[in-house]
Design an enzyme around this catalytic site. Structure first.
Site, PDB file in Angstrom:
ATOM      1  N   SER A 122       0.814  -1.208   0.000  1.00 42.41           N
ATOM      2  CA  SER A 122       0.000   0.000   0.000  1.00 42.41           C
ATOM      3  C   SER A 122       0.851   1.263   0.000  1.00 42.41           C
ATOM      4  CB  SER A 122      -0.903   0.007   1.239  1.00 42.41           C
ATOM      5  OG  SER A 122      -1.572   1.246   1.381  1.00 42.41           O
ATOM      6  N   TYR A 144      -2.353   5.203  -4.237  1.00 45.27           N
ATOM      7  CA  TYR A 144      -3.435   6.159  -4.007  1.00 45.27           C
ATOM      8  C   TYR A 144      -3.041   7.452  -4.701  1.00 45.27           C
ATOM      9  CZ  TYR A 144      -5.908   3.456  -0.410  1.00 45.27           C
ATOM     10  OH  TYR A 144      -6.638   2.515   0.265  1.00 45.27           O
ATOM     11  N   THR A 170      -5.716   2.437  -7.021  1.00 40.35           N
ATOM     12  CA  THR A 170      -7.028   2.337  -6.389  1.00 40.35           C
ATOM     13  C   THR A 170      -7.851   3.548  -6.791  1.00 40.35           C
ATOM     14  OG1 THR A 170      -6.206   1.043  -4.524  1.00 40.35           O
ATOM     15  CG2 THR A 170      -8.247   2.263  -4.187  1.00 40.35           C
ATOM     16  N   LYS A 247      -7.994  -0.942  -9.510  1.00 43.10           N
ATOM     17  CA  LYS A 247      -8.673  -1.576  -8.383  1.00 43.10           C
ATOM     18  C   LYS A 247      -9.806  -0.696  -7.879  1.00 43.10           C
ATOM     19  CE  LYS A 247      -7.837  -3.389  -3.719  1.00 43.10           C
ATOM     20  NZ  LYS A 247      -8.742  -2.485  -2.971  1.00 43.10           N
ATOM     21  N   HIS A 271     -13.827  -2.243  -1.773  1.00 41.87           N
ATOM     22  CA  HIS A 271     -12.910  -1.861  -0.700  1.00 41.87           C
ATOM     23  C   HIS A 271     -13.265  -2.583   0.594  1.00 41.87           C
ATOM     24  CE1 HIS A 271      -9.657   1.227  -0.631  1.00 41.87           C
ATOM     25  NE2 HIS A 271      -9.726   1.038   0.679  1.00 41.87           N
ATOM     26  N   ASP A 302     -12.022  -8.987  -5.288  1.00 44.12           N
ATOM     27  CA  ASP A 302     -11.608  -8.566  -3.961  1.00 44.12           C
ATOM     28  C   ASP A 302     -12.855  -8.437  -3.095  1.00 44.12           C
ATOM     29  OD1 ASP A 302      -9.749  -7.409  -2.029  1.00 44.12           O
ATOM     30  OD2 ASP A 302     -10.682  -5.495  -2.467  1.00 44.12           O
TER      31      ASP A 302
END
Length: 375
Positions: A122, A144, A170, A247, A271, A302
């Site tokens: 991440s 991000y 994301t 994503k 998420h 996911d």
């Protein structure tokens, strides 16, 4: 009246049984984590309807097994983004893993590397990307989108230089969903856990506890760009030769646009029920996304994966693989790197058993299975 039985002090108390499946790690994690940290990991947004829907939707997927296929030792190996891995599984990107255990990202990445599956690091990791790549095997970097384009470019350069094998952006976090458990707990990240990929001091708000406020939401509101567009994705695609994963896709129309923009894979994700409460369960929309992109890119699932049968379900619905999230944090909390290794070994065994019972020689055969929805 019978006397109550009190354990003798000289009689040792038995250790809890070893986990038999991934779900068993949840109770072990809850027993060792502070309540507010458990809520941060376990909770969803709003009334948590989407969080609950993820599990219900997977449980409603019944797989029709094939018989007389001569399968007794299936291969679990699968190709994701052009590379062969031990399972059609990647460890999902999750922030601040040193909240759970001192091993943190380094332990979980090492466990994933030993298990032969990708680890997705991440942007908000509590270890820098360079150290994570050194600890793991195949590491994908999750991006991000930040307000400062220069920081985005720097993160990309670092991911390339460190040796990441894919880039996952994301796209479902213009703002952080209202995670009411964190609001009620006035949750803040403790000082010893930092957003190690950001410049020093850029995560100060994440550590500032304020009654009635999630410090994590305050921090992301300050640093995340709220209005990312397809033009930004095109900029990203032009800037990297790495496989590009988008994503956070739920609408098949967006999946098709991502494929048009050059995505190598899309992740059907809500998420983990932590963004828009009321969004559909990922297993519900997965078949439509698979149909929308055809063979132009891979599709991963996911949100809600809890074991090997869920991996089989996802493949039977058309996915090429899955990302597994919370169970890996539970295992990390319960036993650090060793706990994560145990969890991944259990997952591999569960998936191998599921393939055998479904009459599938490998994950590709599982994608040919039929499913029905049950109530």
């Amino acid at each position: 009246m019978a006397e109550s039985v009190v354990p003798r002090p000289d009689v040792p108390v038995a250790d809890p049984p070893a986990p038999a499946g991934l779900a068993d790690f949840a109770d072990l994690a809850r027993a060792v984590l502070p309540g507010e940290v458990w809520d941060f990991v376990d909770g969803g947004s709003g009334a948590e309807t989407t969080l609950a829907a993820n599990r219900r939707a997977l449980d409603r997927v019944a797989v029709l097994p094939r018989v007389l296929r001569g399968v007794h030792a299936p291969s679990t190996r699968a190709r994701l983004l052009g590379a062969t891995h031990a399972l059609p599984v990647a460890v999902a990107p999750m922030a601040y893993q040193r909240l759970l255990h001192p091993d943190g990202e380094l332990g979980l990445a090492a466990a994933a590397g030993a298990a032969g599956v990708p680890y997705v690091a991440s942007t908000l990791s509590s270890e820098p990307i360079e150290r994570i790549v050194e600890a793991g095997g195949a590491v994908w970097f999750q991006l991000y989108w930040l307000r400062e384009r220069a920081l985005v470019a720097d993160l990309l350069d670092r991911a390339h230089a460190a040796g990441c094998t894919a880039l996952a952006v994301t796209v479902d976090v213009p703002i952080l969903g209202r995670r009411l458990r964190d609001v009620r707990n006035a949750f803040a990240i403790p000082p010893h856990v930092v957003a190690a990929n950001l410049p020093a001091g850029r995560d100060d708000l994440a550590h500032a506890a304020t009654p009635g406020v999630s410090a994590v939401a305050a921090h992301t509101g300050e640093v995340f760009a709220p209005a990312v567009s397809w033009a930004d994705l095109e900029w990203l695609r032009a800037r990297t030769d790495l496989p590009l994963v988008v994503k956070g896709v739920l609408d098949p129309r967006d999946a098709a646009l991502a494929a048009d923009a050059g995505a190598d894979a899309v992740v059907v994700s809500n998420h983990g029920g932590r963004q828009l409460d009321g969004a559909p369960a990922t297993a519900t929309v997965l078949p439509e996304v698979v149909e929308a992109v055809g063979d132009r890119c891979e599709v991963l699932l996911d949100s809600g994966i809890r074991g090997g049968v869920d991996v089989l379900r996802a493949l039977a619905l058309g996915a090429h693989g899955v990302l597994v999230g919370r169970p890996m944090l539970w295992a990390l909390a319960a036993g650090g790197r060793v706990g994560a290794q145990t969890a991944l070994a259990l997952l591999a065994g569960e998936f191998s058993d599921a393939l055998t019972l479904a009459g599938c020689a490998d994950p590709a055969a599982a994608r040919e299975l039929r499913t029905i929805r049950v109530d």
